[in-house]
Design a protein around this motif. Structure first.
Motif, short mmCIF file in Angstrom:
data_model
loop_
_atom_site.label_atom_id
_atom_site.label_comp_id
_atom_site.label_asym_id
_atom_site.label_seq_id
_atom_site.Cartn_x
_atom_site.Cartn_y
_atom_site.Cartn_z
N THR A 128 0.83 -1.23 0.07
CA THR A 128 0.21 -0.05 -0.03
C THR A 128 0.86 1.15 0.00
O THR A 128 1.93 1.27 0.69
CB THR A 128 -0.84 0.09 1.42
OG1 THR A 128 -1.70 -1.13 1.25
CG2 THR A 128 -1.79 1.25 1.35
N ILE A 129 0.65 2.40 -0.80
CA ILE A 129 1.28 3.41 -0.95
C ILE A 129 0.57 4.71 -0.04
O ILE A 129 -0.65 4.61 -0.41
CB ILE A 129 1.29 4.04 -2.34
CG1 ILE A 129 2.15 3.02 -3.25
CG2 ILE A 129 2.13 5.01 -2.35
CD1 ILE A 129 3.29 2.40 -2.73
N GLU A 130 1.34 5.19 0.92
CA GLU A 130 0.58 6.25 1.88
C GLU A 130 1.29 7.41 1.45
O GLU A 130 2.61 7.81 1.23
CB GLU A 130 0.97 6.02 3.32
CG GLU A 130 0.09 4.84 3.85
CD GLU A 130 0.04 4.98 5.38
OE1 GLU A 130 0.29 6.40 6.06
OE2 GLU A 130 0.12 4.19 5.96
N ILE A 131 0.54 8.53 0.95
CA ILE A 131 1.16 9.89 0.72
C ILE A 131 0.15 10.83 1.53
O ILE A 131 -0.87 10.58 1.87
CB ILE A 131 0.90 10.18 -0.72
CG1 ILE A 131 -0.43 10.08 -1.22
CG2 ILE A 131 1.92 9.41 -1.49
CD1 ILE A 131 -0.78 10.27 -2.70
N THR A 132 1.06 12.12 1.80
CA THR A 132 0.20 13.18 2.37
C THR A 132 -0.15 13.99 1.32
O THR A 132 0.10 13.63 0.06
CB THR A 132 1.21 14.03 3.08
OG1 THR A 132 2.33 14.30 2.42
CG2 THR A 132 1.75 13.19 4.54
N ASP A 133 -1.01 14.79 1.77
CA ASP A 133 -1.82 15.76 0.70
C ASP A 133 -0.98 17.09 0.41
O ASP A 133 -0.68 17.94 1.04
CB ASP A 133 -2.93 16.50 1.40
CG ASP A 133 -3.87 17.18 0.32
OD1 ASP A 133 -3.35 17.23 -0.62
OD2 ASP A 133 -5.23 17.22 0.58
N PHE A 134 -0.24 16.71 -0.79
CA PHE A 134 0.71 17.63 -1.19
C PHE A 134 0.43 18.32 -2.48
O PHE A 134 1.15 18.65 -3.49
CB PHE A 134 2.06 17.11 -1.34
CG PHE A 134 2.02 15.82 -2.09
CD1 PHE A 134 2.16 15.57 -3.50
CD2 PHE A 134 2.06 14.45 -1.62
CE1 PHE A 134 1.89 14.55 -4.25
CE2 PHE A 134 1.96 13.44 -2.22
CZ PHE A 134 2.15 13.37 -3.62
N TRP A 158 -3.44 5.47 -0.17
CA TRP A 158 -4.05 6.07 0.99
C TRP A 158 -3.75 7.48 1.06
O TRP A 158 -2.42 7.86 1.18
CB TRP A 158 -3.69 5.07 2.27
CG TRP A 158 -4.42 3.80 2.29
CD1 TRP A 158 -4.97 3.20 1.50
CD2 TRP A 158 -4.03 3.06 3.58
NE1 TRP A 158 -5.15 1.78 2.05
CE2 TRP A 158 -4.93 1.89 3.19
CE3 TRP A 158 -3.59 3.00 4.67
CZ2 TRP A 158 -4.80 0.77 4.16
CZ3 TRP A 158 -3.53 1.95 5.65
CH2 TRP A 158 -4.27 0.70 5.26
N LEU A 159 -4.64 8.29 1.72
CA LEU A 159 -4.18 9.61 1.85
C LEU A 159 -4.04 9.59 3.59
O LEU A 159 -4.98 9.33 4.37
CB LEU A 159 -5.19 10.52 1.48
CG LEU A 159 -5.26 12.15 2.06
CD1 LEU A 159 -4.06 12.76 1.50
CD2 LEU A 159 -6.58 12.97 1.45
N LEU A 169 -9.99 17.91 1.82
CA LEU A 169 -11.22 17.70 1.15
C LEU A 169 -10.98 18.08 -0.04
O LEU A 169 -11.65 17.05 -1.27
CB LEU A 169 -12.25 18.77 1.64
CG LEU A 169 -12.95 18.24 3.09
CD1 LEU A 169 -13.96 19.27 3.52
CD2 LEU A 169 -13.84 16.86 2.63
N GLU A 170 -10.31 18.98 -0.82
CA GLU A 170 -10.04 19.18 -2.17
C GLU A 170 -9.41 18.20 -2.76
O GLU A 170 -9.53 17.70 -3.91
CB GLU A 170 -9.20 20.52 -2.32
CG GLU A 170 -9.05 20.79 -3.79
CD GLU A 170 -10.41 21.41 -4.47
OE1 GLU A 170 -10.13 21.64 -5.61
OE2 GLU A 170 -11.21 21.74 -3.57
N GLY A 171 -8.26 17.57 -1.96
CA GLY A 171 -7.33 16.58 -2.58
C GLY A 171 -8.42 15.30 -2.61
O GLY A 171 -8.29 14.38 -3.50
N LEU A 172 -9.29 15.10 -1.61
CA LEU A 172 -10.21 13.97 -1.77
C LEU A 172 -11.16 13.72 -2.86
O LEU A 172 -11.60 12.70 -3.42
CB LEU A 172 -11.18 13.66 -0.30
CG LEU A 172 -11.91 12.50 -0.24
CD1 LEU A 172 -10.90 11.03 -0.17
CD2 LEU A 172 -12.66 12.34 1.19
N LYS A 173 -11.53 14.98 -3.32
CA LYS A 173 -12.43 15.23 -4.35
C LYS A 173 -11.70 14.89 -5.84
O LYS A 173 -12.30 14.39 -6.74
CB LYS A 173 -12.83 16.67 -4.57
CG LYS A 173 -13.79 17.11 -5.57
CD LYS A 173 -14.28 18.48 -5.76
CE LYS A 173 -13.17 19.23 -6.18
NZ LYS A 173 -13.56 20.69 -6.37
#
Length: 541
Positions: A128-134, A158-159, A169-173
């Protein structure tokens, strides 16, 4: 010591001499408390200066653009560890690696990781790849392409740290994430009961928003039983933190006193975790009120029901019925009775994937009207999960309830009397009389003594020996067997108090209650042709 200079100067040596090691922190499925994943975390174990956590060296490696080398190094170790475990037949769980935003500035890193994945003979979704909202540090189009590349090669993305900055929220969209990770730090700046209520409402709605989008949910930083219980009640799918385990070497993780969830079961639990669960509490005039529909998620396996989850509205609904989660579970798992007959038909429909299946039964003087919706089937165990809700009352359901009450009154009129006897103690627990023409047995009496008096007084002599054999409590369980739906029946000529001899049908059945097993004795009047008749005598008692 200048830490920045030390980490930069010794980075290559740390890789070569394996000062940088990978530790794994378990990720736990909230409804089962089983390990369903792990996060790989780098530890700099320095032979001269001790252990450095990632927070000490990662920002420095990012600043000097060395983190790309580190992430490729960590990814190789993770895949090696997974391959060894897989080859040994050990249950493997998906393991996540944290990628820096700098990795996405250079397509070589992404391509390098994807190339590594293809080298190994393991299920690709184990990584699984985890990244932060960048999103402010990477071109949207480029980021979407990288995420899609990972997912196309079998990896979930995953975020991390969702909600910790305004762009989440913008990133999830914008981006096709598989799951989002919340952080307990969300509560760090929450003060007082009002603040906690606001945080709870925000989280509750955010969790349901993610479920609507079929995005998984995880809370990290869980350090106490109370925190775990709180997020489980909210319907959060997974949890991670020191309450379960600190980061440990892989060999230690496999020896924790926790079961591992197999990959085969993961789609089943993911489907359960993504069920939308309204869990809203609001305050009004100083009172806390539930504003959502009562819902429980139930698992059925090996003829047993297990309530995996229920929301606040469901707990209040049970309380109004005089039940708790545990007593409701016991009620569903009784081995005989009218509810069990209804449940057989109910579960048959659900096991074929049905939705909107109604379950209607009487509990004391209350009508229970429930609706079941199939969720998923466990490919490994064969268990099925279904959502159980209490639909709003309608004119039709109220009419059905009234009809049901009338029907139950008619059922009681079919019997002269009903007696419940405790099998362990042999004491008569309850008696229902629907005639005044004979009695002889009353609650609190020893059944063995009472039945001898009853036989002498009410059973004609030629039937008496056979009657005593039939009603013998000591041989009852052996004769009726383990099948909770089986009953024994015989006809005996019975002498009424007025001297009239009438052929009666005696029925013995086993009833399972929360406290013990009971023998139910029912007496039905029959006509000369052997047809049952309901008594029309005046009810007594």
């Amino acid at each position: 010591m200048d830490k920045e200079k030390y980490f930069v100067d010794n980075f290559e040596r740390a890789l070569t001499d394996t000062w940088i090691q990978v530790y794994y922190q378990p990720i736990v499925r909230t409804i089962t408390k089983r390990i369903c994943g792990a996060e790989a975390l780098a530890q700099w174990i320095d032979p001269y200066n001790g252990v450095y956590p990632p927070s000490d060296f990662l920002p420095i490696l990012e600043k000097h653009h060395l983190v790309e080398r580190l992430d490729l190094y960590i990814c190789r170790i993770i895949l090696d560890d997974l391959q060894r475990a897989f080859d040994m037949g050990v249950t493997c769980v998906p393991t996540s690696i944290n990628l820096s935003y700098i990795d996405f500035e250079d397509s070589d890193v992404v391509e390098g990781i994807i190339g590594m994945i293809r080298e190994y003979n393991i299920p690709k979704r184990l990584l699984t790849i985890e990244i932060t909202d960048f999103s402010t540090k990477c071109q949207d189009k480029q980021k979407v392409e990288f995420i899609r590349d990972f997912r196309a090669n079998g990896c979930n993305v995953w975020l991390d740290d969702f909600g910790r900055n305004g762009a989440s929220l913008e990133g999830l969209k914008k981006y096709p994430y598989s799951a989002i990770k919340f952080d307990m730090r969300f509560f760090d700046d929450v003060y007082g009961a009002d603040g906690e209520d606001r945080a709870r409402i925000i989280l509750s709605y955010t969790l349901n928003m993610a479920k609507c989008m079929k995005v998984g949910t995880l809370i990290k930083g869980v350090d106490t039983e109370e925190q775990y219980a709180f997020f489980k009640r909210l319907g959060c799918e997974m949890a991670q933190g020191s309450y379960f385990s600190d980061p440990v070497p892989l060999s230690e993780m496999y020896h924790l006193d926790m079961e591992m969830e197999s990959l085969e079961e993961e789609p089943y639990y993911r489907a359960i975790g993504q069920i939308e669960i309204e869990n809203t509490l609001i305050k009004s005039g100083g009172f806390r009120m539930v504003t959502s529909e009562a819902m429980a998620v139930v698992e059925y396996m090996d003829h047993a029901y297990n309530f995996l989850y229920m929301n606040e509205a469901s707990r209040m609904y049970l309380k109004n019925l005089g039940l708790t989660k545990d007593s409701a579970e016991k009620l569903f798992n009784q081995r005989s009775g009218m509810l069990q007959e209804n449940l057989h038909a109910f579960i048959r429909q659900l096991s074929h994937g049905a939705r909107g299946v109604r379950l209607f039964f009487l509990l004391g003087d209350k009508i229970v009207d429930l609706k079941g919706d199939f969720i998923a089937r466990n490919a490994k165990t064969g268990a099925i999960a279904f959502a159980l809700t209490n639909p709003p009352a309608t004119d039709d359901s109220r009419s059905r309830a009234a009809d049901f009450h009338k029907a139950m009154e008619g059922v009681y009129l079919m019997f002269d009397r009903l007696d419940l006897v405790s099998l362990p103690s042999g004491i008569i627990e309850n008696t229902y009389l629907n005639t005044y023409k004979y009695g002889g047995i009353h609650p609190g009496m020893d059944f063995r003594e009472a039945v001898m008096e009853f036989a002498d007084q009410y059973i004609v002599k030629r039937d008496r020996e056979k009657f005593l054999e039939f009603i013998n409590i000591d041989t009852f369980e052996e004769r009726i067997g383990e099948d909770g739906y089986k009953f024994l029946t015989e006809n005996f000529h019975t002498i009424m108090d007025d001297g009239q001899v009438i052929n009666k049908n005696y029925v013995l059945s086993r009833i399972h209650t929360d406290d013990n097993d009971m023998m139910l004795i029912a007496i039905i009047r029959i006509d000369e042709a052997g047809t049952s008749k309901g008594s029309t005598d005046k009810k007594e008692g």
